[in-house]
Design a protein around this motif. Structure first.
Motif, PDB file in Angstrom:
ATOM      1  N   ILE A 128       0.655  -1.188   0.046  1.00 36.27           N
ATOM      2  CA  ILE A 128       0.009   0.151   0.082  1.00 36.27           C
ATOM      3  C   ILE A 128       0.889   1.450  -0.046  1.00 36.27           C
ATOM      4  CG2 ILE A 128      -0.419   0.401   2.453  1.00 36.27           C
ATOM      5  CD1 ILE A 128      -3.526   0.062   0.484  1.00 36.27           C
ATOM      6  N   THR A 129       2.218   1.092   0.545  1.00 35.51           N
ATOM      7  CA  THR A 129       2.897   2.371   0.450  1.00 35.51           C
ATOM      8  C   THR A 129       3.500   2.662  -0.858  1.00 35.51           C
ATOM      9  OG1 THR A 129       4.896   1.012   1.108  1.00 35.51           O
ATOM     10  CG2 THR A 129       3.461   1.877   2.945  1.00 35.51           C
ATOM     11  N   LEU A 130       3.253   1.563  -1.601  1.00 40.62           N
ATOM     12  CA  LEU A 130       3.790   1.818  -3.168  1.00 40.62           C
ATOM     13  C   LEU A 130       2.569   2.179  -3.970  1.00 40.62           C
ATOM     14  CD1 LEU A 130       6.605  -1.021  -3.121  1.00 40.62           C
ATOM     15  CD2 LEU A 130       6.867   1.483  -2.986  1.00 40.62           C
ATOM     16  N   GLY A 131       1.413   2.130  -3.468  1.00 41.53           N
ATOM     17  CA  GLY A 131       0.114   2.472  -3.891  1.00 41.53           C
ATOM     18  C   GLY A 131      -0.355   1.302  -4.707  1.00 41.53           C
ATOM     19  N   LEU A 132       0.210   0.132  -4.075  1.00 41.47           N
ATOM     20  CA  LEU A 132      -0.342  -1.392  -4.794  1.00 41.47           C
ATOM     21  C   LEU A 132      -1.083  -2.198  -3.625  1.00 41.47           C
ATOM     22  CD1 LEU A 132       3.336  -2.318  -5.927  1.00 41.47           C
ATOM     23  CD2 LEU A 132       1.386  -1.549  -7.415  1.00 41.47           C
ATOM     24  N   ILE A 133      -1.550  -3.103  -4.263  1.00 39.52           N
ATOM     25  CA  ILE A 133      -2.117  -4.083  -3.289  1.00 39.52           C
ATOM     26  C   ILE A 133      -1.077  -5.464  -3.261  1.00 39.52           C
ATOM     27  CG2 ILE A 133      -4.427  -3.203  -3.528  1.00 39.52           C
ATOM     28  CD1 ILE A 133      -5.123  -5.927  -5.028  1.00 39.52           C
ATOM     29  N   PRO A 134      -1.165  -6.266  -2.306  1.00 33.88           N
ATOM     30  CA  PRO A 134      -0.577  -7.365  -2.653  1.00 33.88           C
ATOM     31  C   PRO A 134      -1.059  -8.114  -3.834  1.00 33.88           C
ATOM     32  CG  PRO A 134      -1.302  -7.132  -0.030  1.00 33.88           C
ATOM     33  CD  PRO A 134      -1.901  -6.134  -0.956  1.00 33.88           C
ATOM     34  N   GLY A 135      -0.126  -8.818  -4.484  1.00 30.97           N
ATOM     35  CA  GLY A 135      -0.745  -9.275  -5.904  1.00 30.97           C
ATOM     36  C   GLY A 135      -0.231 -10.792  -6.050  1.00 30.97           C
ATOM     37  N   ALA A 136       0.382 -11.413  -5.115  1.00 35.57           N
ATOM     38  CA  ALA A 136       0.966 -12.898  -5.293  1.00 35.57           C
ATOM     39  C   ALA A 136       0.060 -13.583  -4.089  1.00 35.57           C
ATOM     40  CB  ALA A 136       2.236 -12.804  -5.223  1.00 35.57           C
ATOM     41  N   GLY A 137      -1.171 -13.358  -4.008  1.00 37.94           N
ATOM     42  CA  GLY A 137      -2.090 -14.106  -2.834  1.00 37.94           C
ATOM     43  C   GLY A 137      -1.991 -13.505  -1.490  1.00 37.94           C
ATOM     44  N   GLY A 138      -1.602 -12.452  -1.199  1.00 31.76           N
ATOM     45  CA  GLY A 138      -1.510 -11.896  -0.013  1.00 31.76           C
ATOM     46  C   GLY A 138      -3.044 -11.755   0.353  1.00 31.76           C
ATOM     47  N   THR A 139      -3.818 -10.977  -0.546  1.00 30.17           N
ATOM     48  CA  THR A 139      -5.012 -10.504   0.036  1.00 30.17           C
ATOM     49  C   THR A 139      -5.928 -11.714   0.031  1.00 30.17           C
ATOM     50  OG1 THR A 139      -5.997 -10.143  -2.340  1.00 30.17           O
ATOM     51  CG2 THR A 139      -4.813  -8.390  -1.454  1.00 30.17           C
ATOM     52  N   GLN A 140      -5.731 -12.932  -0.455  1.00 33.19           N
ATOM     53  CA  GLN A 140      -6.326 -13.947  -0.070  1.00 33.19           C
ATOM     54  C   GLN A 140      -5.943 -15.013   0.792  1.00 33.19           C
ATOM     55  OE1 GLN A 140      -9.192 -14.028  -2.363  1.00 33.19           O
ATOM     56  NE2 GLN A 140      -8.248 -12.024  -2.681  1.00 33.19           N
ATOM     57  N   SER A 267      -1.545   2.683 -12.096  1.00 33.93           N
ATOM     58  CA  SER A 267      -2.146   3.895 -11.626  1.00 33.93           C
ATOM     59  C   SER A 267      -0.884   4.711 -11.668  1.00 33.93           C
ATOM     60  CB  SER A 267      -2.902   3.840 -10.463  1.00 33.93           C
ATOM     61  OG  SER A 267      -1.921   3.463  -9.255  1.00 33.93           O
ATOM     62  N   PRO A 268      -1.108   6.190 -11.917  1.00 32.17           N
ATOM     63  CA  PRO A 268      -0.158   7.216 -11.769  1.00 32.17           C
ATOM     64  C   PRO A 268       0.153   7.433 -10.302  1.00 32.17           C
ATOM     65  CG  PRO A 268      -1.979   8.207 -13.039  1.00 32.17           C
ATOM     66  CD  PRO A 268      -2.445   6.808 -12.388  1.00 32.17           C
ATOM     67  N   GLN A 269      -0.853   6.815  -9.390  1.00 31.72           N
ATOM     68  CA  GLN A 269      -0.500   7.223  -7.741  1.00 31.72           C
ATOM     69  C   GLN A 269       0.658   6.177  -7.574  1.00 31.72           C
ATOM     70  OE1 GLN A 269      -4.006   6.722  -5.622  1.00 31.72           O
ATOM     71  NE2 GLN A 269      -4.836   8.586  -6.347  1.00 31.72           N
ATOM     72  N   SER A 270       0.526   5.117  -8.089  1.00 34.84           N
ATOM     73  CA  SER A 270       1.533   3.976  -7.774  1.00 34.84           C
ATOM     74  C   SER A 270       3.074   4.468  -8.244  1.00 34.84           C
ATOM     75  CB  SER A 270       1.233   2.583  -8.184  1.00 34.84           C
ATOM     76  OG  SER A 270       2.412   1.540  -7.920  1.00 34.84           O
ATOM     77  N   LYS A 271       2.787   4.943  -9.625  1.00 35.86           N
ATOM     78  CA  LYS A 271       4.163   5.405 -10.062  1.00 35.86           C
ATOM     79  C   LYS A 271       4.703   6.531  -9.171  1.00 35.86           C
ATOM     80  CE  LYS A 271       2.881   3.919 -14.939  1.00 35.86           C
ATOM     81  NZ  LYS A 271       1.919   4.452 -15.608  1.00 35.86           N
ATOM     82  N   PHE A 645       3.252  17.592   1.265  1.00 34.33           N
ATOM     83  CA  PHE A 645       2.745  17.493  -0.448  1.00 34.33           C
ATOM     84  C   PHE A 645       2.481  15.982  -0.250  1.00 34.33           C
ATOM     85  CE2 PHE A 645       2.931  17.286  -4.889  1.00 34.33           C
ATOM     86  CZ  PHE A 645       2.545  18.457  -5.213  1.00 34.33           C
ATOM     87  N   PRO A 646       1.213  15.862  -1.084  1.00 31.28           N
ATOM     88  CA  PRO A 646       0.792  14.209  -0.931  1.00 31.28           C
ATOM     89  C   PRO A 646       1.836  13.312  -1.653  1.00 31.28           C
ATOM     90  CG  PRO A 646      -0.764  15.701  -2.486  1.00 31.28           C
ATOM     91  CD  PRO A 646       0.400  16.599  -1.696  1.00 31.28           C
ATOM     92  N   THR A 647       2.009  12.195  -0.800  1.00 32.59           N
ATOM     93  CA  THR A 647       3.030  11.260  -1.556  1.00 32.59           C
ATOM     94  C   THR A 647       2.549  10.596  -2.718  1.00 32.59           C
ATOM     95  OG1 THR A 647       2.079   9.658   0.053  1.00 32.59           O
ATOM     96  CG2 THR A 647       3.962  10.800   0.752  1.00 32.59           C
ATOM     97  N   TRP A 648       1.163  10.589  -2.639  1.00 29.87           N
ATOM     98  CA  TRP A 648       0.771   9.938  -3.955  1.00 29.87           C
ATOM     99  C   TRP A 648       0.648  10.459  -5.335  1.00 29.87           C
ATOM    100  CZ3 TRP A 648      -2.094  11.263   0.197  1.00 29.87           C
ATOM    101  CH2 TRP A 648      -3.166  12.134  -0.121  1.00 29.87           C
ATOM    102  N   LEU A 649       1.242  11.862  -5.084  1.00 29.20           N
ATOM    103  CA  LEU A 649       1.559  12.715  -6.421  1.00 29.20           C
ATOM    104  C   LEU A 649       2.798  12.849  -6.550  1.00 29.20           C
ATOM    105  CD1 LEU A 649      -0.863  15.777  -5.946  1.00 29.20           C
ATOM    106  CD2 LEU A 649      -1.226  13.851  -7.099  1.00 29.20           C
TER     107      LEU A 649
END
Ligand code: 3H9
Length: 703
Positions: A128-140, A267-271, A645-649
């Motif tokens: 989440i700190t990278l604007g992502l979600i766990p993508g290799a099974g973490g959320t499940q 997403s631009p936020q994660s970038k 200043f917002p980190t996601w920008l």
């Protein structure tokens, strides 16, 4: 056969040691070898169980962030598929977590049926700190292991759990007696499992993680939290993934997680957040300074001034066990300062962050004095006195007399010329700026100001020490206000001028907070103090005389003793911390506009955004061109870490790249023309911005 895996056998066990320095990031090459090693162990009939561990390295810091967006990230085997393969192992697998298991690293550990961690291990899903979600099974897999609520908390906060908490929640099965014993105890664990005939895939403690949740849990959760998430998309995506974990079988959930992950990744936020991740790692690298440079030992620190700033600075060193001498002019001020520090520690103790014993240990490291002679054996002296060149000159001349040779002499000035301060001593090579942000014991940003004469080892020592006290040190050259406050000047100037042209304080602040800033610039001046702003403008008066409208309203407020929050009135009226529009300020703006011949008009939100932000960006680009900042990323760190200043920008310069450099330049040119003499005086595009646009560049860099 393997280059990134240490594959060994221990009788009926296969030991797969991940060996990719520095943190076992799961790049393509490591994924390929991990898959091959797993297949080798699976196919070997003599092997009955598998242990995965970090070979002389932390267990694993997750997917390789440097691969994101490139071909290696999607190259087969992708991490999600690899972990599905591991999770279907016919042989029991034990993950031995040493150091850390973060992101994909924890997902790897969860794909193993069993987990043991060393006592100091940290386990978490920081995507989440990278604007992502766990993508290799973490959320499940996490909700199935520890329940939906605890999993949501871990995923949405991104904060790692310590080993004890991980055990309590059921994320690990055991804690090893020490890091040194981890591998041995992991092997013993694997043998016990074999003896007990344990299944390769144990049943999930929460097979239906949503079963115990109250009705409407997810809708209520969103309603409660979405205010905190401001404009960020990733928390919503993470929540959705966990909701699916609660409602659908694992396979369906994994598929949906992959889609949501891909959405977050694009997403631009994660970038923007990934840009800040790498900027932070780059910030410590300064040309001409390398790890081989011997540092000056810092065993004792002195701080001059026991006010809020000096006290906060002193706490940073006491917190890591370095004794601090705190110097004041008068006994009462010293006592007040020490009492204030104690109070701060007591608040931490009440919140359970500090034991009473630790509190006393820290207080015992603080020595108050009224005598400069007591600074004679300090290795580092930090001056935090009144922001006046005259006062600072006197302080540094005295330090030159009393301090031992080789002591580092630092000023906490936020705007003044460090070279001039250094020139008051016979040892300018030992002088540096250490600009802490208030509250200095809390704020992470530390501007490290390198003077003309500052010696490389003084700079290197300051950078190392900054990290040791938990700060994010960013190097700045010498100029008025350094990186942060110099950029603040044109940003605030536009806001003040817009008040005269027809905007209200509330409108200006709202546009900025809508963008995601913690606080609008006018509220910020009210918080810091209208008197402080006035004082900071003082050395600039000759230059500012060109523009009689410059911060004119703020000057009038100062003259009326309306210093902001502390006096209950400033740009706003305050009842406690609650603020309201002040009709007197609005009337004052109208009167001043008439006196100055400024035509008042309806100001659009867009104009507020463009003038404040574009001038902030423009100054940042100019600072980069002048070499005050080493890189665009450093500027972004200063503003995200020190100015809300917002980190996601991604910081002002990353935001400019997102908007398009041409748009920023055209905006500045348009307002320059529109605003007549004022525009001509202040809205001057930075030459580097013009060069970048002319060259068709989309990224900001000096070369
Ligand atoms: C993820 O896992 C997604 C999955 O859910 C799904 C995928 C499909 N990748 O910080 P340091 C480098 S997202 C690449 O200075 P420390 C770092 O750049 C990932 N490189 O040390 C630096 O390189 P350099 C989730 C990485 O001791 C060096 O390692 N994981 C990675 O202060 C040392 O780093 C995270 O978000 C990485 N994952 O802190 C964890 N991690 O020397 C991110 C580190 O060339 N990492 N590097 O500048 C961290 O939080 C910290 O780096 C860590 C070490 C705590 C690990």
């Amino acid at each position: 056969m393997y280059t990134l895996i240490d594959y060994s056998l221990d009788n009926e066990l296969a030991l797969i040691g991940l060996s990719r320095a520095p943190v076992n990031a799961l790049g393509h090459a490591l994924r390929l070898e991990l898959q091959a090693a797993f297949r080798q162990a699976s196919a070997d009939p003599a092997i009955k169980a598998i242990v995965v561990y970090g070979h002389n390295l932390p267990f694993c810091a997750g997917a390789d962030i440097a691969e994101f967006g490139g071909a290696d990230f999607t190259a087969t085997p992708g991490l999600p598929d690899l972990l599905i393969e591991l999770a279907a192992s016919a042989k029991p697998m034990v993950a031995a977590v040493g150091g850390l298991a973060l992101g994909g690293g924890l997902e790897l550990a969860m794909a193993c049926g069993y987990r043991i961690a060393e006592p100091k291990a940290r386990l978490g899903l920081p995507e989440i700190t990278l604007g992502l979600i766990p993508g290799a099974g973490g959320t499940q897999r996490l909700p199935r292991l520890i329940g939906a609520e605890a999993a949501l908390e871990a995923i949405l906060s991104g904060q790692p759990l310590n080993a004890a908490r991980a055990l309590e929640l059921g994320l690990v099965d055991r804690i090893a007696s020490s890091a040194a014993e981890l591998l041995g105890e992991a092997c013993a664990f694997a043998r016990e499992l074999l003896q007990a005939g344990a299944p390769a895939q144990p049943a999930c403690p929460y097979a239906a993680p949503g079963a115990a949740l109250p009705e409407n849990f997810f809708t209520d959760y969103t309603a409660r939290k979405s205010g905190q998430w401001k404009g960020q998309a990733a928390p919503h995506l993470a929540l959705e993934a966990v909701r699916i974990a609660c409602e659908q079988p694992l396979e369906v959930g994994l598929q949906r997680e992959s889609e949501l992950f891909a959405e977050a990744m694009d997403s631009p936020q994660s970038k923007a957040l990934r840009h800040l991740f790498f900027a932070e790692r780059e910030a410590g690298k300064v040309p001409g300074i390398d790890a081989s440079l011997p540092l000056r030992p810092i065993r004792k620190v002195a701080v001059i001034g026991a006010g809020t700033m000096g006290g906060g600075i002193a706490m940073n060193f006491a917190n890591i066990g370095i004794p601090v001498v705190l110097l004041e002019q008068k006994r009462e001020a010293l006592d007040r300062g020490l009492a204030h520090i104690r109070k701060n520690y007591e608040i931490s103790a009440k919140r359970g962050k500090l034991s009473q014993e630790q509190l006393e240990q820290r207080m015992a490291l603080l020595f108050g004095t009224l005598e400069y002679a007591d600074l004679a054996d300090a290795d580092l002296v930090i001056e935090a006195v009144f922001e006046s060149m005259e006062v600072k000159r006197q302080v540094f001349a005295t330090l030159d007399e009393v301090c031992k040779p080789g002591a580092i002499l630092a000023s906490n000035t936020s705007t003044l010329d460090v070279d001039q301060i250094a020139a008051c001593t016979r040892r300018p090579q030992d002088v540096i700026g250490l600009h802490f942000f208030s509250p200095a014991n809390v704020m992470r940003l530390l501007e490290v100001v390198r003077g003309k004469a500052t010696a490389p080892d003084v700079l290197a020592t300051a950078l190392k020490l900054g990290k040791q006290i938990g700060k994010l040190p960013v190097v700045s050259g010498v100029c008025y206000g350094f990186i942060g406050n110099r950029m603040l000047e044109p940003y605030a100037r536009e806001a003040h001028r817009l008040l005269l042209e027809g905007a209200t304080p509330a409108q200006i602040d709202r546009v900025l907070t809508d963008l995601g800033l913690n606080m609008g610039v006018l509220s910020m001046y009210d918080l810091v103090g209208i008197d402080v702003g006035y004082l900071i403008r003082t050395p600039l008066r000759a230059m500012l005389a060109q523009d009689p409208s410059y911060c004119r309203l703020a000057d009038e407020l100062y003259a009326l003793g309306r210093y902001g929050q502390k006096s209950g009135r400033g740009m706003y009226i305050y009842e406690g911390r609650e603020r309201h529009d002040d009709p007197e300020v609005l009337a004052m703006a109208e009167r001043l506009a008439a006196e100055l011949g400024i035509q008042r008009r309806v100001i659009s939100d867009q104009e507020i955004h463009d003038r404040c932000l574009f001038m902030l960006i423009n100054e940042g680009i100019q600072i980069l061109d002048e070499g005050i900042a080493l890189r665009a990323g450093d500027i972004d760190l200063v503003w995200t870490c020190g100015y809300g200043f917002p980190t996601w920008l991604g910081g002002p310069l990353h935001y400019a790249e997102h908007l398009g450099l041409e748009r920023v330049l055209n905006g500045i040119r348009q307002y320059r023309e529109q605003l007549g003499a004022y525009g001509e005086l202040w809205l001057q595009p930075a030459p580097l911005l013009e060069r970048l646009v002319a060259a068709g560049k989309t990224r900001i860099s000096k070369d």
